[in-house]
Scaffold this motif. Structure first.
Motif, PDB file in Angstrom:
ATOM      1  N   LYS A  13       0.833  -1.204   0.000  1.00  0.00           N
ATOM      2  CA  LYS A  13       0.000   0.000   0.000  1.00  0.00           C
ATOM      3  C   LYS A  13       0.868   1.255   0.000  1.00  0.00           C
ATOM      4  N   LEU A  14       1.959   1.244   0.771  1.00  0.00           N
ATOM      5  CA  LEU A  14       2.879   2.388   0.778  1.00  0.00           C
ATOM      6  C   LEU A  14       3.515   2.576  -0.598  1.00  0.00           C
ATOM      7  N   LEU A  15       3.945   1.482  -1.215  1.00  0.00           N
ATOM      8  CA  LEU A  15       4.537   1.566  -2.553  1.00  0.00           C
ATOM      9  C   LEU A  15       3.560   2.184  -3.548  1.00  0.00           C
ATOM     10  N   LYS A  16       2.312   1.738  -3.512  1.00  0.00           N
ATOM     11  CA  LYS A  16       1.299   2.283  -4.423  1.00  0.00           C
ATOM     12  C   LYS A  16       1.108   3.781  -4.175  1.00  0.00           C
ATOM     13  N   ALA A  17       1.056   4.175  -2.911  1.00  0.00           N
ATOM     14  CA  ALA A  17       0.872   5.588  -2.571  1.00  0.00           C
ATOM     15  C   ALA A  17       2.051   6.443  -3.042  1.00  0.00           C
ATOM     16  N   LYS A  18       3.229   5.855  -3.109  1.00  0.00           N
ATOM     17  CA  LYS A  18       4.429   6.588  -3.524  1.00  0.00           C
ATOM     18  C   LYS A  18       4.673   6.522  -5.032  1.00  0.00           C
ATOM     19  N   GLY A  19       3.790   5.832  -5.761  1.00  0.00           N
ATOM     20  CA  GLY A  19       3.879   5.826  -7.214  1.00  0.00           C
ATOM     21  C   GLY A  19       4.463   4.583  -7.848  1.00  0.00           C
ATOM     22  N   PHE A  20       4.620   3.524  -7.086  1.00  0.00           N
ATOM     23  CA  PHE A  20       5.162   2.286  -7.646  1.00  0.00           C
ATOM     24  C   PHE A  20       4.162   1.690  -8.629  1.00  0.00           C
ATOM     25  N   THR A  58       7.983  -8.359  -5.603  1.00  0.00           N
ATOM     26  CA  THR A  58       8.979  -9.037  -4.779  1.00  0.00           C
ATOM     27  C   THR A  58       9.799  -7.981  -4.068  1.00  0.00           C
ATOM     28  N   LEU A  59      10.510  -8.395  -3.056  1.00  0.00           N
ATOM     29  CA  LEU A  59      11.401  -7.471  -2.342  1.00  0.00           C
ATOM     30  C   LEU A  59      12.419  -6.870  -3.303  1.00  0.00           C
ATOM     31  N   GLN A  60      12.962  -7.702  -4.193  1.00  0.00           N
ATOM     32  CA  GLN A  60      13.975  -7.222  -5.139  1.00  0.00           C
ATOM     33  C   GLN A  60      13.393  -6.221  -6.129  1.00  0.00           C
ATOM     34  N   MET A  61      12.146  -6.404  -6.550  1.00  0.00           N
ATOM     35  CA  MET A  61      11.508  -5.447  -7.453  1.00  0.00           C
ATOM     36  C   MET A  61      11.361  -4.087  -6.770  1.00  0.00           C
ATOM     37  N   ALA A  62      10.951  -4.104  -5.516  1.00  0.00           N
ATOM     38  CA  ALA A  62      10.799  -2.848  -4.771  1.00  0.00           C
ATOM     39  C   ALA A  62      12.155  -2.172  -4.570  1.00  0.00           C
ATOM     40  N   MET A  63      13.181  -2.965  -4.279  1.00  0.00           N
ATOM     41  CA  MET A  63      14.523  -2.401  -4.100  1.00  0.00           C
ATOM     42  C   MET A  63      15.048  -1.830  -5.419  1.00  0.00           C
ATOM     43  N   ARG A  64      14.769  -2.487  -6.536  1.00  0.00           N
ATOM     44  CA  ARG A  64      15.190  -1.979  -7.847  1.00  0.00           C
ATOM     45  C   ARG A  64      14.468  -0.668  -8.155  1.00  0.00           C
ATOM     46  N   TRP A  65      13.170  -0.584  -7.834  1.00  0.00           N
ATOM     47  CA  TRP A  65      12.407   0.636  -8.059  1.00  0.00           C
ATOM     48  C   TRP A  65      12.976   1.786  -7.227  1.00  0.00           C
ATOM     49  N   LEU A  66      13.317   1.529  -5.972  1.00  0.00           N
ATOM     50  CA  LEU A  66      13.938   2.563  -5.139  1.00  0.00           C
ATOM     51  C   LEU A  66      15.231   3.064  -5.768  1.00  0.00           C
ATOM     52  N   ARG A  67      16.025   2.130  -6.284  1.00  0.00           N
ATOM     53  CA  ARG A  67      17.312   2.479  -6.898  1.00  0.00           C
ATOM     54  C   ARG A  67      17.127   3.242  -8.214  1.00  0.00           C
ATOM     55  N   ASP A  68      16.307   2.707  -9.102  1.00  0.00           N
ATOM     56  CA  ASP A  68      16.177   3.282 -10.438  1.00  0.00           C
ATOM     57  C   ASP A  68      15.382   4.578 -10.468  1.00  0.00           C
ATOM     58  N   VAL A  69      14.353   4.682  -9.669  1.00  0.00           N
ATOM     59  CA  VAL A  69      13.473   5.854  -9.701  1.00  0.00           C
ATOM     60  C   VAL A  69      13.893   6.922  -8.692  1.00  0.00           C
ATOM     61  N   HIS A  70      14.309   6.503  -7.501  1.00  0.00           N
ATOM     62  CA  HIS A  70      14.586   7.473  -6.433  1.00  0.00           C
ATOM     63  C   HIS A  70      16.065   7.564  -6.052  1.00  0.00           C
ATOM     64  N   HIS A  71      16.916   6.814  -6.712  1.00  0.00           N
ATOM     65  CA  HIS A  71      18.365   6.842  -6.465  1.00  0.00           C
ATOM     66  C   HIS A  71      18.705   6.512  -5.013  1.00  0.00           C
ATOM     67  N   ILE A  72      17.979   5.530  -4.494  1.00  0.00           N
ATOM     68  CA  ILE A  72      18.205   5.039  -3.141  1.00  0.00           C
ATOM     69  C   ILE A  72      18.634   3.582  -3.252  1.00  0.00           C
ATOM     70  N   VAL A  73      19.827   3.285  -2.774  1.00  0.00           N
ATOM     71  CA  VAL A  73      20.329   1.914  -2.822  1.00  0.00           C
ATOM     72  C   VAL A  73      20.183   1.313  -1.432  1.00  0.00           C
ATOM     73  N   LEU A  74      19.475   0.204  -1.375  1.00  0.00           N
ATOM     74  CA  LEU A  74      19.248  -0.499  -0.117  1.00  0.00           C
ATOM     75  C   LEU A  74      20.077  -1.770  -0.126  1.00  0.00           C
ATOM     76  N   VAL A  75      20.922  -1.919   0.878  1.00  0.00           N
ATOM     77  CA  VAL A  75      21.801  -3.079   0.976  1.00  0.00           C
ATOM     78  C   VAL A  75      21.530  -3.771   2.301  1.00  0.00           C
ATOM     79  N   VAL A  76      21.393  -5.095   2.247  1.00  0.00           N
ATOM     80  CA  VAL A  76      21.249  -5.866   3.479  1.00  0.00           C
ATOM     81  C   VAL A  76      22.604  -6.484   3.782  1.00  0.00           C
ATOM     82  N   ASP A  77      23.065  -6.261   4.987  1.00  0.00           N
ATOM     83  CA  ASP A  77      24.390  -6.709   5.395  1.00  0.00           C
ATOM     84  C   ASP A  77      24.272  -7.766   6.486  1.00  0.00           C
ATOM     85  N   TYR A  78      25.280  -8.593   6.562  1.00  0.00           N
ATOM     86  CA  TYR A  78      25.329  -9.665   7.552  1.00  0.00           C
ATOM     87  C   TYR A  78      26.412  -9.335   8.569  1.00  0.00           C
TER      88      TYR A  78
END
Length: 152
Positions: A13-20, A58-78
């Motif tokens: 729902k948040l993604l849709k509200a933000k234009g995904f 998918t989580l990866q699709m949302a992360m790609r959208w953040l990167r490609d559209v909003h220039h935000i790179v999300l990295v999960v670290d161990y």
């Protein structure tokens, strides 16, 4: 099909509200009750009203959208030093030059008399999650939600 790889209903729902909008690339969708459904194409949801359905990327699709559209790179670290919660997320906000924007790190400083003040003590290229997570997917979900609520 596992739902673990898909964003939660709340995040969808948040993604849709933000234009995904991924449309044809999303093979999952949530109905208005929050139940996830899967299909071969979005056109296969003839039993549901398209206006009340929300893409379930998918989580990866949302992360790609953040990167490609909003220039935000999300990295999960161990972090192997943790015991049961080993994953954290890092958020890099890229500038026009493609380099991450610097993020101030605040900490306590003390003067000669022992009075404390909060001040910038350092800078780094990312914001780190305040919590650690047991699963990789939990860290992804939390990072996506953080970006949607605080950065976009």
């Amino acid at each position: 099909m596992t739902t673990e790889d898909y964003v939660s209903f709340e995040t969808a729902k948040l993604l849709k509200a933000k234009g995904f909008t991924e449309g044809e690339d999303c093979f999952g969708f949530y109905d208005k009750k929050g139940s996830i459904h899967f299909c071969q194409t979005f056109g296969d949801i003839s039993d549901y009203d398209e206006d009340t359905c929300i893409d379930a990327p998918t989580l990866q699709m949302a992360m790609r959208w953040l990167r490609d559209v909003h220039h935000i790179v999300l990295v999960v670290d161990y972090d192997y030093e943790c015991t049961d919660k080993s994953y954290c997320y890092k958020v890099y906000c890229l500038g026009e030059n493609g380099k991450p924007k610097r993020v101030p790190i605040y900490g306590a400083r003390y003067d000669i008399e022992g009075n404390q003040s909060i001040d910038i003590v350092s800078y780094r290229d990312y914001e780190r999650s305040r919590f650690e997570y047991v699963k990789y997917e939990e860290a992804c979900e939390a990072g996506i939600k953080y970006c949607l609520e605080n950065l976009i």
